[in-house]
Design a protein around this motif. Structure first.
Motif, PDB file in Angstrom:
ATOM      1  N   ARG A 231       0.836  -1.207   0.000  1.00  9.28           N
ATOM      2  CA  ARG A 231       0.000   0.000   0.000  1.00  9.28           C
ATOM      3  C   ARG A 231       0.869   1.255   0.000  1.00  9.28           C
ATOM      4  O   ARG A 231       0.675   2.160  -0.812  1.00  9.28           O
ATOM      5  CB  ARG A 231      -0.919  -0.007   1.212  1.00  9.28           C
ATOM      6  CG  ARG A 231      -1.652   1.316   1.394  1.00  9.28           C
ATOM      7  CD  ARG A 231      -2.709   1.254   2.437  1.00  9.28           C
ATOM      8  NE  ARG A 231      -3.355   2.547   2.573  1.00  9.28           N
ATOM      9  CZ  ARG A 231      -4.566   2.733   3.028  1.00  9.28           C
ATOM     10  NH1 ARG A 231      -5.296   1.706   3.381  1.00  9.28           N
ATOM     11  NH2 ARG A 231      -5.078   3.936   3.141  1.00  9.28           N
ATOM     12  N   PHE A 232       1.826   1.322   0.914  1.00 10.80           N
ATOM     13  CA  PHE A 232       2.709   2.484   0.966  1.00 10.80           C
ATOM     14  C   PHE A 232       3.586   2.569  -0.280  1.00 10.80           C
ATOM     15  O   PHE A 232       3.900   3.663  -0.762  1.00 10.80           O
ATOM     16  CB  PHE A 232       3.587   2.421   2.218  1.00 10.80           C
ATOM     17  CG  PHE A 232       2.822   2.533   3.504  1.00 10.80           C
ATOM     18  CD1 PHE A 232       1.560   3.099   3.532  1.00 10.80           C
ATOM     19  CD2 PHE A 232       3.359   2.067   4.699  1.00 10.80           C
ATOM     20  CE1 PHE A 232       0.843   3.203   4.712  1.00 10.80           C
ATOM     21  CE2 PHE A 232       2.653   2.171   5.883  1.00 10.80           C
ATOM     22  CZ  PHE A 232       1.393   2.735   5.888  1.00 10.80           C
ATOM     23  N   GLY A 233       3.986   1.402  -0.797  1.00 12.84           N
ATOM     24  CA  GLY A 233       4.804   1.408  -2.004  1.00 12.84           C
ATOM     25  C   GLY A 233       4.078   1.991  -3.200  1.00 12.84           C
ATOM     26  O   GLY A 233       4.660   2.733  -4.003  1.00 12.84           O
ATOM     27  N   ASN A 234       2.795   1.681  -3.321  1.00 14.02           N
ATOM     28  CA  ASN A 234       2.014   2.253  -4.422  1.00 14.02           C
ATOM     29  C   ASN A 234       1.804   3.751  -4.239  1.00 14.02           C
ATOM     30  O   ASN A 234       1.826   4.514  -5.212  1.00 14.02           O
ATOM     31  CB  ASN A 234       0.664   1.541  -4.521  1.00 14.02           C
ATOM     32  CG  ASN A 234       0.798   0.092  -4.936  1.00 14.02           C
ATOM     33  OD1 ASN A 234       1.751  -0.277  -5.618  1.00 14.02           O
ATOM     34  ND2 ASN A 234      -0.137  -0.745  -4.514  1.00 14.02           N
ATOM     35  N   LEU A 235       1.597   4.177  -2.996  1.00 12.15           N
ATOM     36  CA  LEU A 235       1.429   5.611  -2.747  1.00 12.15           C
ATOM     37  C   LEU A 235       2.720   6.380  -3.016  1.00 12.15           C
ATOM     38  O   LEU A 235       2.681   7.535  -3.458  1.00 12.15           O
ATOM     39  CB  LEU A 235       0.969   5.839  -1.305  1.00 12.15           C
ATOM     40  CG  LEU A 235      -0.434   5.328  -0.951  1.00 12.15           C
ATOM     41  CD1 LEU A 235      -0.717   5.531   0.527  1.00 12.15           C
ATOM     42  CD2 LEU A 235      -1.494   6.027  -1.789  1.00 12.15           C
TER      43      LEU A 235
END
Length: 312
Positions: A231-235
């Motif tokens: 999730r953080f990687g996509n953001l």
């Protein structure tokens, strides 16, 4: 052939949106079609936002007159109990005035029917629209909404809302259902959308986990740091290779005895992402990572030190 199909589609869309277009202030395109999308009035043909459609709470009633008016116009959200409303006018179907005996009879029937509306039903009337509003804003699937409503119904039956806010328990029930089904939504997301403090939701969530979920046979699954990595990687718009490397670092450090008990998983997810991005020569600052993860830079640096000790 394709031209006819397009014309038929436009004809249907124009007919279905005729009422909405009549109220539009200005024409946005040649073929406007205004629809309600997540609280905003949007033209589906050109994308222009016409305005917002606010979903408000039910009207509060304080005086006897307001209470009587509310009973006649408030929506029925329950699937049990009386659904009809007896009018105050003492007339029959043909408009003839009732006699004294009939007036007494229908007055008693009306009083009995109103007494059947319990405090639990009034609680559910207020909670159901709020839950639907949260589900719509967070794009929650229907099966999670059903689980959340089942949880809140049990909360209302146990009268856990006595002396506490309904908003807090609605948000807590929804987040508990999210964690039961392991859906990718954080507590901060629910708190921001519901405009309820994180402390209030956590306090209500504790009662839900302790007294409601065991009776319903539901298991609460805490947020795992490996789910937050992607999730953080996509953001952060990191490549998938960097995200996989971050997951690999987290797995290796966990196998070597990394202590996670009592610590926020967001810190571990953000730290391994920062380490993987740095190893891959991908420019990323600690401030950017900590802002996306919702943690401080001090926490980020502390988690990085803990992971590096285990990877030596």
């Amino acid at each position: 052939m394709s031209f006819n199909v397009v014309n038929k589609y436009r004809t249907r869309s124009r007919e279905s949106c005729e009422d909405a277009d009549r109220d539009a202030d200005r024409v946005c395109c040649d073929d406007p079609c205004i629809e309600d999308k997540d609280g905003s009035m949007v033209c589906v043909n050109c994308g222009v936002v016409k305005g917002r459609s606010i979903v408000g709470n039910e009207t509060r009633a304080y005086t006897a007159q307001e209470i009587e008016q509310r009973r006649h116009r408030e929506p029925r959200w329950r699937g049990f109990g009386p659904r009809t409303i007896l009018p105050n006018e003492k007339k029959d179907y043909h408009g003839n005035v009732l006699g004294s005996k009939e007036k007494t009879l229908f007055s008693r029937l009306s009083k009995i029917q109103k007494s059947l509306v319990s405090s639990i039903e009034r609680n559910l009337w207020e909670a159901k629209p709020k839950l639907k509003q949260l589900v719509s804003k967070l794009n929650i699937p229907e099966y999670i909404e059903e689980t959340a409503w089942k949880i809140y119904s049990e909360v209302a039956k146990k009268q856990l809302t006595m002396g506490r806010t309904i908003d807090g328990f609605v948000a807590a029930s929804l987040y508990a259902a999210i964690r039961v089904h392991e859906f990718p939504r954080l507590l901060e997301d629910v708190s921001n959308v519901s405009m309820t403090s994180r402390h209030t939701i956590i306090r209500s969530l504790g009662l839900v986990i302790k007294e409601v979920l065991p009776e319903l046979g539901l298991k609460y699954a805490p947020v795992s740091d490996d789910q937050l990595i992607f999730r953080f990687g996509n953001l952060l718009e990191l490549p998938m290779q960097v995200q996989k490397q971050a997951l690999k670092l987290l797995v290796q450090s966990s196998r070597r005895g990394l202590q996670k008990t009592g610590k926020d998983p967001k810190g571990f997810a953000a730290s391994v992402l920062y380490m993987a991005a740095k190893d891959s020569n991908y420019k990323m600052t600690q401030a950017e990572v900590s802002e996306i993860a919702g943690i401080t830079e001090v926490t980020l640096r502390s988690r990085i030190k803990e992971i590096k000790k285990r990877l030596r």
